[in-house]
Design a protein around this motif. Structure first.
Motif, PDB file in Angstrom:
ATOM      1  N   GLU A  88      15.209 -31.819  -4.527  1.00 50.28           N
ATOM      2  CA  GLU A  88      15.339 -32.665  -5.714  1.00 50.28           C
ATOM      3  C   GLU A  88      14.630 -32.050  -6.911  1.00 50.28           C
ATOM      4  N   ARG A  89      13.474 -31.459  -6.678  1.00 45.53           N
ATOM      5  CA  ARG A  89      12.735 -30.829  -7.776  1.00 45.53           C
ATOM      6  C   ARG A  89      13.520 -29.651  -8.350  1.00 45.53           C
ATOM      7  N   ALA A  90      14.153 -28.872  -7.482  1.00 47.55           N
ATOM      8  CA  ALA A  90      14.950 -27.739  -7.960  1.00 47.55           C
ATOM      9  C   ALA A  90      16.169 -28.219  -8.740  1.00 47.55           C
ATOM     10  N   GLU A  91      16.862 -29.208  -8.198  1.00 44.85           N
ATOM     11  CA  GLU A  91      18.089 -29.671  -8.837  1.00 44.85           C
ATOM     12  C   GLU A  91      17.812 -30.462 -10.119  1.00 44.85           C
ATOM     13  N   GLU A  92      16.608 -31.009 -10.259  1.00 46.94           N
ATOM     14  CA  GLU A  92      16.226 -31.656 -11.514  1.00 46.94           C
ATOM     15  C   GLU A  92      16.179 -30.645 -12.659  1.00 46.94           C
ATOM     16  N   LEU A  93      15.763 -29.406 -12.346  1.00 40.52           N
ATOM     17  CA  LEU A  93      15.764 -28.369 -13.374  1.00 40.52           C
ATOM     18  C   LEU A  93      17.180 -28.114 -13.877  1.00 40.52           C
ATOM     19  N   ILE A  94      18.134 -28.078 -12.944  1.00 43.09           N
ATOM     20  CA  ILE A  94      19.529 -27.844 -13.311  1.00 43.09           C
ATOM     21  C   ILE A  94      20.048 -28.995 -14.169  1.00 43.09           C
ATOM     22  N   ALA A  95      19.757 -30.222 -13.759  1.00 44.19           N
ATOM     23  CA  ALA A  95      20.216 -31.395 -14.504  1.00 44.19           C
ATOM     24  C   ALA A  95      19.593 -31.437 -15.899  1.00 44.19           C
ATOM     25  N   ASP A  96      18.292 -31.129 -15.994  1.00 42.43           N
ATOM     26  CA  ASP A  96      17.607 -31.185 -17.287  1.00 42.43           C
ATOM     27  C   ASP A  96      18.175 -30.165 -18.268  1.00 42.43           C
ATOM     28  N   LEU A  97      18.697 -29.055 -17.752  1.00 43.95           N
ATOM     29  CA  LEU A  97      19.269 -28.017 -18.610  1.00 43.95           C
ATOM     30  C   LEU A  97      20.739 -28.271 -18.921  1.00 43.95           C
ATOM     31  N   GLY A  98      21.312 -29.312 -18.345  1.00 43.78           N
ATOM     32  CA  GLY A  98      22.698 -29.657 -18.615  1.00 43.78           C
ATOM     33  C   GLY A  98      23.697 -28.682 -18.034  1.00 43.78           C
ATOM     34  N   ILE A  99      23.323 -27.985 -16.964  1.00 43.70           N
ATOM     35  CA  ILE A  99      24.213 -26.999 -16.343  1.00 43.70           C
ATOM     36  C   ILE A  99      25.303 -27.724 -15.563  1.00 43.70           C
ATOM     37  N   SER A 100      26.557 -27.349 -15.810  1.00 44.56           N
ATOM     38  CA  SER A 100      27.680 -28.058 -15.190  1.00 44.56           C
ATOM     39  C   SER A 100      28.681 -27.146 -14.500  1.00 44.56           C
ATOM     40  N   SER A 101      28.400 -25.840 -14.435  1.00 42.17           N
ATOM     41  CA  SER A 101      29.308 -24.908 -13.758  1.00 42.17           C
ATOM     42  C   SER A 101      28.514 -23.729 -13.226  1.00 42.17           C
ATOM     43  N   PRO A 102      29.022 -23.039 -12.202  1.00 42.11           N
ATOM     44  CA  PRO A 102      28.304 -21.882 -11.658  1.00 42.11           C
ATOM     45  C   PRO A 102      28.036 -20.798 -12.707  1.00 42.11           C
ATOM     46  N   GLU A 103      28.954 -20.645 -13.660  1.00 37.27           N
ATOM     47  CA  GLU A 103      28.794 -19.601 -14.667  1.00 37.27           C
ATOM     48  C   GLU A 103      27.565 -19.826 -15.542  1.00 37.27           C
ATOM     49  N   GLU A 104      27.103 -21.060 -15.612  1.00 39.05           N
ATOM     50  CA  GLU A 104      25.963 -21.395 -16.469  1.00 39.05           C
ATOM     51  C   GLU A 104      24.623 -21.236 -15.750  1.00 39.05           C
ATOM     52  N   LEU A 105      24.656 -20.858 -14.472  1.00 44.58           N
ATOM     53  CA  LEU A 105      23.417 -20.717 -13.700  1.00 44.58           C
ATOM     54  C   LEU A 105      22.776 -19.359 -13.975  1.00 44.58           C
TER      55      LEU A 105
END
Length: 281
Positions: A7-24
Motif C-alpha cells: 500500500e505504501r508503494a502504490e500510494e506513491l503511484i497514486a499521488d503522482l497520478g500515474i495511470s499507465s505503464p509508460e508513465e512509470l
C-alpha cells in the motif's frame, strides 16, 4: 491502521497520478522521493543507498538490462521508505537471491519494488484479460512495464488473482516456490523434479515448453491423493542453470480437505509422533 508495504508503494503511484505503464519513470519517482539516482560501475554489489536527513543517493551498477536496473532503483527506494536511517549495499539484480535467503529487510525492499513497478491498478486488469497467463503473455507484460520476467511472474503469484504457484528448480531440485495466497497449504511440492515433468525435460534435454500443458498433479506434489487431480505446467529457462515454473491448480484442488499425512511422522506401529515438546511438570 498502518499501511502495508504494498500500500505504501502504490500510494506513491497514486499521488503522482500515474495511470499507465509508460508513465512509470522510476528515476522521476525517485526524484520525487528526494533520492538521486546515479549509475556507476560497482564491485561486490549491484546497488547502494546512502542517506542523510531527508535526501539520499542510490548508486546503481549499470547492467545494460533495463528491467534489472529499474528493479534495483525501486529496491533502493524500498529501503529509503521502509528502513530510513540505514545504509545498504545490495545484490538486487535478481530477486532469486533474496527469495533463497532469510534477509527480512531485503525481501521487504523486493516487495516494495514489485508493487512500485507493477502496481495492482495497472497490472491486474492486464493479467485478467489473459485468463491463465502463459510465459509468452507474461513476457509481453514485462515488456510493457520494463520489468524482468522473474519480477513479473512473482507479481502474478503475489496479486493472488490466479490459482498459481511460481517456482524455481534446477537439476538438483527445488530452490524456492511462491504460491498465490489462496493456494491450500495442504499441497506440498516435490523437492526433486519428476522425470515426467516438462521442467525435467527442459533442464536435462533442452526441450522447450511452448505453452501450458496438463500433467497429473502427482508429478508435482507429494500428497498421496495428488494423482486424482491435474495441473497445468509451463517452464522457462531462467538464470544460472535454473528453470522458472508456472503451475496452475484445477478448481477441485481447492475443495479437498487437509492432508494430515503430509509433514507428519509416525513410529513403527503407525502412531503419530507429535512435534510438540512434552510439558514440563
Amino acid at each position: 491502521m498502518t499501511a502495508s508495504i504494498g500500500e505504501r508503494a502504490e500510494e506513491l503511484i497514486a499521488d503522482l497520478g500515474i495511470s499507465s505503464p509508460e508513465e512509470l519513470d522510476i528515476e522521476a519517482i525517485a526524484f520525487d522521493s528526494q533520492v538521486e539516482v546515479v549509475y556507476e560501475p560497482m564491485t561486490g554489489c549491484e546497488a547502494s543507498l546512502v542517506g542523510y536527513r531527508h535526501r539520499a543517493i542510490a548508486t546503481i551498477n549499470p547492467s545494460g538490462v533495463r528491467g534489472r536496473e529499474r528493479f534495483s532503483v525501486a529496491h533502493e527506494l524500498g529501503h529509503w521508505h521502509l528502513h530510513r536511517g540505514r545504509s545498504f549495499r545490495c545484490r538486487v539484480d535478481d530477486p532469486d537471491t533474496n527469495l533463497s535467503s532469510d534477509r527480512v529487510l531485503e525481501r521487504e525492499a523486493d516487495s516494495f519494488a514489485a508493487h512500485l513497478l507493477l502496481p495492482r491498478p495497472l497490472f491486474n486488469p492486464m493479467i485478467k484479460s489473459f485468463g491463465k497467463p502463459t510465459f509468452q503473455q507474461l513476457i509481453c507484460v514485462a515488456n510493457d512495464f520494463e520489468t524482468s520476467i522473474m519480477t513479473t511472474a512473482l507479481r502474478l503469484a503475489n496479486v493472488n488473482t490466479q490459482p498459481v504457484i511460481v517456482a524455481c528448480y534446477d537439476r538438483n531440485g527445488k530452490r524456492w516456490a511462491i504460491p498465490a495466497q489462496d493456494i491450500p497449504t495442504r499441497w506440498r511440492l516435490n523437492e526433486e523434479l519428476d522425470e515426467d515433468s516438462f521442467t525435467y525435460d527442459l533442464l536435462h534435454y533442452g526441450k522447450e515448453c511452448p505453452g501450458l500443458g496438463k500433467q497429473p498433479a502427482d508429478v508435482w506434489f507429494i500428497n498421496n491423493d495428488a494423482g486424482e487431480y491435474e495441473v497445468q505446467e509451463q517452464c522457462l529457462i531462467s538464470t544460472k542453470g535454473t528453470a522458472l515454473v508456472l503451475l496452475y491448480l484445477e478448481s477441485s484442488m481447492f475443495e479437498v480437505g487437509p492432508d494430515w499425512d503430509v509433514g507428519r511422522k509416525y513410529n513403527e506401529h503407525g502412531s503419530y509422533i507429535s512435534r510438540k515438546k512434552p510439558a514440563v511438570p
